[in-house]
Design a protein around this motif. Structure first.
Motif, PDB file in Angstrom:
ATOM      1  N   GLU A  51      38.310  46.443  31.378  1.00  0.00           N
ATOM      2  CA  GLU A  51      36.979  47.050  31.425  1.00  0.00           C
ATOM      3  C   GLU A  51      35.910  45.963  31.489  1.00  0.00           C
ATOM      4  OE1 GLU A  51      37.180  50.011  31.945  1.00  0.00           O
ATOM      5  OE2 GLU A  51      38.449  51.136  30.581  1.00  0.00           O
ATOM      6  N   GLU A  52      36.087  44.910  30.691  1.00  0.00           N
ATOM      7  CA  GLU A  52      35.110  43.825  30.684  1.00  0.00           C
ATOM      8  C   GLU A  52      35.073  43.118  32.031  1.00  0.00           C
ATOM      9  OE1 GLU A  52      34.083  39.687  28.276  1.00  0.00           O
ATOM     10  OE2 GLU A  52      35.604  41.049  27.486  1.00  0.00           O
ATOM     11  N   LEU A  53      36.251  42.877  32.594  1.00  0.00           N
ATOM     12  CA  LEU A  53      36.329  42.250  33.910  1.00  0.00           C
ATOM     13  C   LEU A  53      35.603  43.107  34.947  1.00  0.00           C
ATOM     14  CD1 LEU A  53      37.721  39.984  35.686  1.00  0.00           C
ATOM     15  CD2 LEU A  53      39.552  41.650  36.040  1.00  0.00           C
ATOM     16  N   ARG A  54      35.827  44.406  34.901  1.00  0.00           N
ATOM     17  CA  ARG A  54      35.184  45.313  35.853  1.00  0.00           C
ATOM     18  C   ARG A  54      33.671  45.316  35.650  1.00  0.00           C
ATOM     19  NH1 ARG A  54      38.060  50.406  35.268  1.00  0.00           N
ATOM     20  NH2 ARG A  54      39.649  49.263  36.409  1.00  0.00           N
ATOM     21  N   ALA A  55      33.224  45.263  34.377  1.00  0.00           N
ATOM     22  CA  ALA A  55      31.786  45.246  34.112  1.00  0.00           C
ATOM     23  C   ALA A  55      31.131  44.014  34.728  1.00  0.00           C
ATOM     24  CB  ALA A  55      31.537  45.283  32.601  1.00  0.00           C
ATOM     25  N   TYR A  56      31.754  42.853  34.571  1.00  0.00           N
ATOM     26  CA  TYR A  56      31.220  41.637  35.180  1.00  0.00           C
ATOM     27  C   TYR A  56      31.093  41.804  36.692  1.00  0.00           C
ATOM     28  CZ  TYR A  56      31.240  38.382  31.220  1.00  0.00           C
ATOM     29  OH  TYR A  56      30.957  37.719  30.050  1.00  0.00           O
ATOM     30  N   ALA A  57      32.139  42.311  37.322  1.00  0.00           N
ATOM     31  CA  ALA A  57      32.131  42.429  38.781  1.00  0.00           C
ATOM     32  C   ALA A  57      31.134  43.479  39.259  1.00  0.00           C
ATOM     33  CB  ALA A  57      33.536  42.769  39.281  1.00  0.00           C
ATOM     34  N   MET A  58      31.073  44.628  38.558  1.00  0.00           N
ATOM     35  CA  MET A  58      30.149  45.671  38.978  1.00  0.00           C
ATOM     36  C   MET A  58      28.703  45.253  38.803  1.00  0.00           C
ATOM     37  SD  MET A  58      32.086  49.148  37.662  1.00  0.00           S
ATOM     38  CE  MET A  58      30.885  50.235  38.428  1.00  0.00           C
ATOM     39  N   LEU A  59      28.400  44.547  37.727  1.00  0.00           N
ATOM     40  CA  LEU A  59      27.033  44.091  37.509  1.00  0.00           C
ATOM     41  C   LEU A  59      26.620  43.012  38.504  1.00  0.00           C
ATOM     42  CD1 LEU A  59      26.885  44.106  33.611  1.00  0.00           C
ATOM     43  CD2 LEU A  59      25.702  45.635  35.182  1.00  0.00           C
ATOM     44  N   ARG A  60      27.590  42.388  39.131  1.00  0.00           N
ATOM     45  CA  ARG A  60      27.300  41.442  40.221  1.00  0.00           C
ATOM     46  C   ARG A  60      27.357  42.131  41.581  1.00  0.00           C
ATOM     47  NH1 ARG A  60      25.069  36.506  39.612  1.00  0.00           N
ATOM     48  NH2 ARG A  60      26.276  35.766  41.405  1.00  0.00           N
ATOM     49  N   GLU A  61      27.577  43.458  41.562  1.00  0.00           N
ATOM     50  CA  GLU A  61      27.633  44.266  42.785  1.00  0.00           C
ATOM     51  C   GLU A  61      28.708  43.776  43.760  1.00  0.00           C
ATOM     52  OE1 GLU A  61      23.334  44.387  43.980  1.00  0.00           O
ATOM     53  OE2 GLU A  61      23.652  46.521  43.621  1.00  0.00           O
ATOM     54  N   ILE A  62      29.866  43.376  43.226  1.00  0.00           N
ATOM     55  CA  ILE A  62      31.005  43.014  44.079  1.00  0.00           C
ATOM     56  C   ILE A  62      31.637  44.311  44.574  1.00  0.00           C
ATOM     57  CG2 ILE A  62      33.186  41.775  44.226  1.00  0.00           C
ATOM     58  CD1 ILE A  62      30.823  39.964  43.645  1.00  0.00           C
ATOM     59  N   PRO A  63      31.727  44.550  45.889  1.00  0.00           N
ATOM     60  CA  PRO A  63      32.305  45.806  46.387  1.00  0.00           C
ATOM     61  C   PRO A  63      33.734  46.003  45.889  1.00  0.00           C
ATOM     62  CG  PRO A  63      31.204  44.624  48.159  1.00  0.00           C
ATOM     63  CD  PRO A  63      31.248  43.690  46.982  1.00  0.00           C
ATOM     64  N   ARG A  64      34.091  47.248  45.687  1.00  0.00           N
ATOM     65  CA  ARG A  64      35.408  47.574  45.130  1.00  0.00           C
ATOM     66  C   ARG A  64      36.539  47.027  45.998  1.00  0.00           C
ATOM     67  NH1 ARG A  64      37.732  50.889  41.500  1.00  0.00           N
ATOM     68  NH2 ARG A  64      39.801  51.695  42.002  1.00  0.00           N
ATOM     69  N   GLU A  65      36.378  47.073  47.316  1.00  0.00           N
ATOM     70  CA  GLU A  65      37.458  46.628  48.187  1.00  0.00           C
ATOM     71  C   GLU A  65      37.717  45.128  48.080  1.00  0.00           C
ATOM     72  OE1 GLU A  65      33.639  46.951  50.665  1.00  0.00           O
ATOM     73  OE2 GLU A  65      34.729  48.162  49.177  1.00  0.00           O
ATOM     74  N   ARG A  66      36.831  44.386  47.440  1.00  0.00           N
ATOM     75  CA  ARG A  66      37.034  42.941  47.257  1.00  0.00           C
ATOM     76  C   ARG A  66      37.546  42.616  45.864  1.00  0.00           C
ATOM     77  NH1 ARG A  66      31.212  41.033  48.939  1.00  0.00           N
ATOM     78  NH2 ARG A  66      31.811  39.222  47.698  1.00  0.00           N
TER      79      ARG A  66
END
Length: 293
Positions: free
Chosen positions: A172-187
């Protein structure tokens, strides 16, 4: 015990307009807790599919108003809470058919919330692409083992040490970092690097890294640590329909029966393939990479 990371901090370098509105003003730790509450809701649904589930009850678990909860859940999970209930009831019916319980289509329909076998069959085909009667004629196959040579690649990860059980906090924490940086899901292809664990490392004390491949991310995400997926040859087994991976000793026996390889001492990897953020345990899909000599 779940270990919260002390160095988690707000990430403000990237614009947040593309995120769901509930995430736009949150830092990593607050966002991680919000994602964890949505997962609690998903698990409550999964464990009470045979019960009457009310939106007010689910919203209380998420600590949100009913209106806000419906919007947030659908934005994150890609389906409404009650849509998840309908889909998972049909998936549970599929599992019962595959296990050969011998129940009638009418009984399966009633248990899935449908008034007739015909309505149930139409909904079942729409979701699974096959009718219940056709599925009854198929047989389940044991997962095949394939040998692959993995090239070492850089990852960015969240470290975790503790009792795994159902804890998904590092992911969850890893996903939060990526989502808050707006990294697209497919990447964002998720990996787990199990550095240390007991006989049944999936349920007991373990030390691991929850990581993403660096190359598709387009740069370093502040707050994540940098490491590498270990290279070498691996026996890969696809695990579907459950997060409860068999103990390592059992997987080693499967590898030994199907190949001429034995396990070597090295980290064990998992690569996750689900297309949704909140898959039920009965629909999880991932590959286990066992290092072989």
């Amino acid at each position: 015990m779940i270990r919260l990371r002390a160095n988690a901090r707000p990430i403000a370098e990237a614009p947040l307009l593309a995120l769901p509105r509930f995430a736009a003003t949150m830092n990593v730790e607050v966002f991680t807790r919000r994602l964890a509450r949505l997962r609690l809701v998903a698990r409550h649904i999964d464990k009470h599919l045979s019960s009457q589930l009310r939106l007010d009850e689910l919203a209380d678990i998420a600590h949100m108003s009913r209106f806000h909860f419906e919007r947030v859940f659908k934005a994150y999970a890609g389906e409404s809470p009650l849509g998840r209930v309908r889909r998972l009831r049909l998936l549970a019916a599929r599992r019962r058919i595959e296990e050969g319980t011998g129940e009638s289509l009418l009984q399966l329909a009633l248990d899935s919330g449908y008034a007739s076998a015909e309505a149930f069959s139409r909904a079942f085909r729409a979701v699974h692409g096959i009718s219940p009667s056709q599925l009854q004629q198929q047989t389940r196959q044991m997962p095949a083992v394939r040998i692959v040579k993995l090239q070492g690649q850089e990852i960015q990860y969240v470290p975790f040490e503790g009792v795994l059980d159902d804890a998904l906090h590092p992911f969850e924490e890893l996903r939060a970092y990526a989502m808050l940086r707006e990294i697209p899901r497919e990447r964002r292809k998720g990996w787990s690097v199990l550095l240390e664990g007991g006989r049944d490392a999936w349920r007991g004390h373990a030390r691991l890294q929850a990581g993403l491949m660096s190359a598709p991310l387009g740069g370093h995400i502040p707050g994540l640590e940098v490491g590498h997926l270990p290279d070498g040859e691996y026996a890969v087994i696809r695990i579907a329909a459950s997060m409860d991976t068999p103990p390592i000793e059992h997987l080693a026996e499967v590898v030994g029966r199907q190949t001429d390889r034995s396990l070597r001492s090295a980290p064990i990897l998992r690569c996750f393939h689900n297309s949704t953020y909140l898959p039920a345990e009965s629909e999880r899909c991932f590959d286990v990479y066992l290092p072989v000599a």
